[in-house]
Design an enzyme around this catalytic site. Structure first.
Site, PDB file in Angstrom:
ATOM      1  N   ASP A  18      -2.527 -24.149   4.483  1.00 20.44           N
ATOM      2  CA  ASP A  18      -3.456 -23.106   4.059  1.00 20.44           C
ATOM      3  C   ASP A  18      -4.728 -23.710   3.473  1.00 20.44           C
ATOM      4  OD1 ASP A  18      -4.295 -20.519   3.642  1.00 20.44           O
ATOM      5  OD2 ASP A  18      -3.335 -20.334   1.691  1.00 20.44           O
ATOM      6  N   CYS A  75       6.099  -0.363   6.174  1.00 19.80           N
ATOM      7  CA  CYS A  75       5.068  -1.185   5.534  1.00 19.80           C
ATOM      8  C   CYS A  75       3.713  -0.495   5.548  1.00 19.80           C
ATOM      9  CB  CYS A  75       4.974  -2.546   6.209  1.00 19.80           C
ATOM     10  SG  CYS A  75       4.595  -2.491   7.976  1.00 19.80           S
ATOM     11  N   CYS A 133       1.764   1.090   1.634  1.00 17.51           N
ATOM     12  CA  CYS A 133       0.618   0.388   1.047  1.00 17.51           C
ATOM     13  C   CYS A 133      -0.082   1.277   0.014  1.00 17.51           C
ATOM     14  CB  CYS A 133      -0.373  -0.011   2.147  1.00 17.51           C
ATOM     15  SG  CYS A 133      -1.841  -0.862   1.503  1.00 17.51           S
ATOM     16  N   CYS A 137      -7.060  -4.157   0.474  1.00 20.11           N
ATOM     17  CA  CYS A 137      -5.782  -4.798   0.163  1.00 20.11           C
ATOM     18  C   CYS A 137      -5.777  -5.292  -1.288  1.00 20.11           C
ATOM     19  CB  CYS A 137      -5.560  -5.961   1.125  1.00 20.11           C
ATOM     20  SG  CYS A 137      -4.079  -6.929   0.777  1.00 20.11           S
ATOM     21  N   CYS A 186       4.358  -4.278   0.978  1.00 24.09           N
ATOM     22  CA  CYS A 186       4.656  -4.188   2.407  1.00 24.09           C
ATOM     23  C   CYS A 186       5.779  -5.133   2.812  1.00 24.09           C
ATOM     24  CB  CYS A 186       3.406  -4.444   3.242  1.00 24.09           C
ATOM     25  SG  CYS A 186       2.758  -6.125   3.156  1.00 24.09           S
ATOM     26  N   CYS A 204      10.207  -3.931   3.931  1.00 25.44           N
ATOM     27  CA  CYS A 204      10.526  -4.407   5.276  1.00 25.44           C
ATOM     28  C   CYS A 204      12.036  -4.607   5.420  1.00 25.44           C
ATOM     29  CB  CYS A 204       9.798  -5.709   5.577  1.00 25.44           C
ATOM     30  SG  CYS A 204      10.185  -6.395   7.215  1.00 25.44           S
TER      31      CYS A 204
END
Length: 355
Positions: free
Chosen positions: A140, A201, A205, A221, A251, A255
């Site tokens: 990342d 999901c 939100c 977000c 989210c 799941c």
């Protein structure tokens, strides 16, 4: 020694074994391209969904074409490391408005250094088997489409919430990559999604950030708002954020595939400074020195003390009205930062208090 040219299958299998010995739960190998994900990224950028994350636009096609980023790359070794802490009871925190909710990945030490070190060790062990070879490790930390590459390496599929989902591990894991010039055999991709008709999901939100399945408007977000956004949080989104002060897991929590997620054995990912139990008021009282001391080696440090207070002020504005909440906000009402003051004033007004 293994002859990488004569025994590529043997080498690939040994790489997987070495990866697991180093604490990676899965290792996959893909070719150095991401297929249709390049077009999807460009469409997403054209829509402006990246917000202030200009780094998503930079570097041109180097982000989508590994061989342009690291010349000579013909394979990508993708690794998965699970991070779900054990027994954090974080799901309960969302219903306790006086407590701070911090995304599970950020409760422990920063994953970047740990995974980069393990990837370097993996490369060194490969070198001990075959001699010098070309590689570069990423965690990342560069223009790398890690989820797209991971699907090509068979580590999972990209779900409707844009997270990579593994059928045996859910989505609570980090990804890392070794770009290499080794002509290794590739794994079968798992690009077909297995979300079926489930839309949990998308529906859960808090801020309605999903434009559609697989399409996230980052500007709405909560992870973006609390981590990437440098300025004021839009007032219309603040009441929707609840007590989420660093990231958001909603989210992922809903799941169905995360019923297969297993707690990590990595002690570095265990909660530090009781962040999984902290109240908003206690964290809001941290001065900058305390913030820097308590976030040393933590991903939280990257947002800085000012944005930390901004986020907490929003959380306090959404908390149940109480004397400790009001007193904590009043204590920061004259803060040197205009942004902090503005969010504190908003929070006080939420509780019917004059700024």
């Amino acid at each position: 020694m293994i002859d990488a040219t004569a025994n590529p299958d043997q080498l690939a299998e040994r790489i997987r074994e070495l990866g697991q010995e180093l604490g990676f739960q899965q290792v996959g190998i893909s070719a150095a391209h991401i297929g249709e994900h390049e077009e999807r990224l460009n469409d997403w950028l054209d829509a402006g969904y990246q917000g202030e994350m200009q780094w998503m636009e930079s570097h041109g096609s180097k982000r989508t074409r590994p061989a342009e980023l690291v010349p000579g790359t013909c394979r990508v070794i993708s690794v998965r490391m699970d991070y779900l802490p054990a027994d954090t009871a974080m799901a309960k925190r969302l219903k306790q408005s006086e407590h701070a909710y911090i995304s599970r990945y950020a409760l422990g030490r920063d994953y970047h250094k740990l995974m980069r070190r393990r990837l370097q060790q993996l490369a060194e062990r490969i070198q001990s088997l075959i001699g010098p070879f070309g590689y570069r490790a990423f965690v990342d930390s560069a223009p790398v489409m890690e989820r797209a590459l991971a699907t090509r390496a068979g580590l999972g599929w990209i779900g409707k919430n844009t997270m990579l989902i593994n059928p045996r591990a859910g989505s609570y894991f980090f990804l890392g990559e070794l770009f290499t010039d080794l002509p290794l055999p590739v794994d079968a991709p798992q690009e077909k999604e297995h979300c079926g008709s489930c839309t949990a999901c998308l529906e859960t939100c808090p801020t309605g950030a999903f434009v559609d399945a697989h399409v996230l408007d980052a500007r709405r977000c909560i992870s973006y708002l609390t981590i990437e956004l440098k300025g004021a949080i839009p007032p219309e989104l603040r009441p929707l954020m609840g007590n989420r002060v660093f990231g958001c897991d909603d989210c992922q929590m809903v799941c169905p595939w995360n019923k297969f997620a297993k707690p990590t054995g990595e002690t570095d990912f265990s909660p530090r400074h009781q962040l999984d139990q902290a109240t908003l008021t206690s964290l809001f009282l941290w001065d900058e020195d305390t913030f820097l001391r308590n976030t040393e080696g933590s991903p939280i440090r990257r947002i800085g003390h000012e944005r930390w207070l901004r986020n907490l002020a929003v959380g306090l504005g959404n908390a149940t009205t109480s004397i400790p909440v009001i007193e904590a906000l009043r204590a920061r009402a004259e803060h040197s930062s205009e942004m902090v003051r503005e969010h504190v004033q908003w929070a006080l007004q939420r509780h019917g208090e004059a700024p």
